[in-house]
Design an enzyme around this catalytic site. Structure first.
Site, PDB file in Angstrom:
ATOM      1  N   PHE A 310       0.828  -1.201   0.000  1.00  0.00           N
ATOM      2  CA  PHE A 310       0.000   0.000   0.000  1.00  0.00           C
ATOM      3  C   PHE A 310       0.865   1.256   0.000  1.00  0.00           C
ATOM      4  O   PHE A 310       1.895   1.312   0.668  1.00  0.00           O
ATOM      5  CB  PHE A 310      -0.880   0.059   1.257  1.00  0.00           C
ATOM      6  N   ASP A 311       0.415   2.253  -0.741  1.00  0.00           N
ATOM      7  CA  ASP A 311       0.877   3.610  -0.510  1.00  0.00           C
ATOM      8  C   ASP A 311       0.141   4.091   0.747  1.00  0.00           C
ATOM      9  O   ASP A 311      -0.899   3.542   1.093  1.00  0.00           O
ATOM     10  CB  ASP A 311       0.517   4.492  -1.716  1.00  0.00           C
ATOM     11  N   LYS A 312       0.687   5.073   1.442  1.00  0.00           N
ATOM     12  CA  LYS A 312       0.039   5.493   2.691  1.00  0.00           C
ATOM     13  C   LYS A 312      -0.981   6.607   2.451  1.00  0.00           C
ATOM     14  O   LYS A 312      -2.180   6.427   2.670  1.00  0.00           O
ATOM     15  CB  LYS A 312       1.082   5.960   3.719  1.00  0.00           C
TER      16      LYS A 312
END
Length: 616
Positions: A310-312
């Site tokens: 995941f990107d944050k």
């Protein structure tokens, strides 16, 4: 003549059935054998006509199709005067095709519903200022349109006057009306439930978000996976093999009825249709639930995923961060904040928006020689001053001195989970801002669902500082967390995971993370209806709704399993029937065709279960 026969195929089917019923009534009720035979002869001839035409068309392009097998089988039965079987086999084949088409149409109901939502007309402002109804194809970018209560928004546009509430379910899957006012974005195919608005057309026709969604779903439903391509190749050789096998059996046994029964029993109809129907139904379910799956290959790959990265910002978090802490290291701060706001207002980055909102109304200056430093920030000239806005790496690259107090403040704010933005004017640090983003509601529960579905590794890769990333990871129970990651660092990390044999899905915003979306086995975009999100990924979660991710994974696993079930059913039925033809005296053409058509309907109905799939 051919067109007439194909156009009247349904009528031919039911006429054939009526003649068969008439034949049996005449035989058993009135003992009229002559009428019995003639009714079956006519039923055989009219019934085989559309099948024979399709067989001829297939042979013209050097393909031995199922229609060829059935035509030869019916002709053989007719020649040995087995009119009963020739008539019943043609009727069952045609009736089976009719039922298949009806049920297959239901699996494509999602795309049908989408196309029915497509607007057909618009109220366009003419040169005299009046609004007139025109075809939606006559609307151009820049035209001003009027949308009234209950009407569909005809194009993607921006509200210029008026207010209202719009149902955006066709785009986002959410039926809760969204408030719209001046400068709000609206999408084609959505419905204005109350109010009246005027919009300026930004994108029209196939370029609208709605048009692209329809195009994607159509392409996805028509695309073929490796499994489907293999089955297509297999059936290309399998069908002639059945024909040769039947001929060999006749040479050995001289039993015409046995040979033509093998032709009917060996038809691979269920095998050919089983995988596509699962694919179409699964993609249709996704479209209904705000998940765009770009083809059956995506379904197969995503169903095997064991690692999700995941990107944050904007993925695990809401993406609307706010300034939580500010540290000042100089004087004349009104001027500094003016410089900072002038630079940040030109950026679309969530942190930049947070800073602009925090500073509020202030005097702004023209910005010159803007240089965006990848993974660092922005350097620009404002009012003859060199302004650097970004992270610690950028400050070091700009040779900005960070004294002990500044370093202590940086460590303290990082420890609280803040993203850091430092501002230097002419090489001197002036401001340190700590910006925090809120974790999306329900994300922790959604991640648990992913684990329950078999995902072993949940990893976050972020350009943010390690302290912030660790806090998010700890709160959500992620497997690994890495901060200070540039776009190329993220893609390199994904490549390492793939080298270890992991099947990796990457979830990001579709803009900054395009290298990772492209490199991962499956790229998943949190798409708020943006062009880039729709174009660059394999899967789009409409309306940036993270809760759709577990549904998407569960759906692909169910679809892949459904495909395997259909293959087993199709192959199993053929093996059993061919076994019975040599071991059971009661097996004949009619029973074989009934079982063949029954197996096709079974795999279609099995695939249709996916239309109602919901993650438990």
């Amino acid at each position: 003549m051919q067109r007439f026969i194909f156009r009247k195929k349904k009528e031919i089917t039911f006429l054939s059935g009526a003649l068969i019923i008439l034949a049996f009534i005449s035989k058993f009720a009135f003992q009229n054998v002559e009428l019995f035979n003639w009714a079956l002869i006519i039923a055989s001839i009219i019934g085989v006509a559309p099948i024979a035409i399709q067989a001829y068309q297939a042979l013209r392009v050097k393909v031995v199709s199922i229609d060829v097998l059935v035509t030869i089988a019916v002709a053989g039965a007719f020649l040995i005067r087995n009119f009963e079987e020739s008539a019943i086999v043609t009727f069952l084949f045609l009736f089976g095709a009719y039922l298949e088409q009806r049920t297959l149409n239901q699996t494509r109901s999602a795309i049908k519903e989408l196309t029915e939502l497509a607007p057909e007309s618009a109220l366009k402002q003419m040169e005299n200022g009046e609004f007139e109804e025109v075809d939606v194809d006559d609307v151009d970018e820049g035209d001003i349109l009027l949308v009234k209560t209950g009407a569909k928004v005809p194009v993607d546009g921006t509200v210029i006057t008026g207010e209202g509430h719009i149902n955006e379910a066709s785009i986002t899957g959410e039926s809760v009306p969204v408030s719209k006012k001046k400068d709000s974005q609206v999408f084609a195919g959505t419905i204005l439930e109350n109010g009246t608005i005027q919009i300026v057309a930004d994108r029209v026709g196939e370029d609208t978000t709605f048009g692209k969604i329809i195009e994607l779903v159509e392409e996805a439903q028509d695309s073929k996976s490796k499994t489907e391509r293999f089955i297509d190749r297999f059936s290309k050789y399998y069908t002639p093999a059945v024909l040769i096998f039947a001929f060999v059996v006749w040479l050995i046994s001289r039993d015409v009825e046995l040979a033509i029964t093998i032709l009917v029993l060996g038809c691979p109809g269920a095998l050919v249709i089983g995988v596509p129907v699962s694919n179409v139904a699964g993609i249709g379910n996704g479209a209904r639930n705000g998940v765009l799956l770009k083809g059956s290959e995506v379904i197969q790959s995503f169903s095997k995923v064991d690692t999700v990265v995941f990107d944050k910002t904007g993925t695990l978090t809401i993406g609307n961060p706010e300034v939580a802490d500010t540290e000042i290291y100089g004087d004349n701060m009104d001027e500094v904040f003016s410089y900072l706001a002038s630079v940040e207002r030109e950026s679309d980055h969530p942190l930049a928006k947070a800073i602009v909102n925090h500073i509020g109304e202030i005097n702004l200056y023209p910005v010159e020689k803007t240089d965006v430093v990848k993974g660092g920030g922005i350097v620009a000239n404002v009012n003859n001053h060199r302004i650097a806005v970004g992270n610690v790496k950028l400050m070091e690259a700009e040779n900005v001195l960070l004294n002990e107090k500044a370093r202590a403040d940086i460590a303290r704010l990082e420890g609280k989970g803040n993203s850091l933005v430092l501002t230097a004017v002419d090489g001197e640090l002036k401001v340190l801002m700590g910006i925090r983003d809120q974790i999306r509601p329900g994300v922790k529960e959604d991640l648990q669902k992913l684990k329950a579905l078999g995902v072993k590794n949940l990893i976050v890769l972020s350009g943010d500082n390690q302290g912030t990333v660790d806090l998010v990871s700890s709160e959500l129970g992620l497997t690994e967390a890495y901060g200070h990651m540039l776009p190329e660092d993220k893609s390199a990390h994904i490549a390492k995971l793939q080298e270890k044999g992991q099947v990796v899905a990457f979830v990001g915003d579709g803009v900054n993370d395009s290298p990772s979306l492209a490199l991962a086995d499956i790229g998943i975009a949190m798409g708020g209806g943006t062009d880039v999100a729709i174009e660059t990924s394999d899967i789009v979660l409409m309306n940036s709704d993270f809760s759709r991710l577990p549904h998407a994974l569960g759906l692909t696993k169910a679809t892949a399993s459904n495909m395997r079930q259909n293959i087993i059913i199709a192959v199993g039925v053929v093996i059993i029937l061919l076994t019975f033809v040599f071991t059971k005296e009661w097996m004949n053409m009619t029973i074989g065709m009934l079982a063949h058509e029954g197996s096709i309907l079974v795999v279609i109905l099995n695939g249709m279960r996916l239309i109602r799939y919901k993650l438990r």
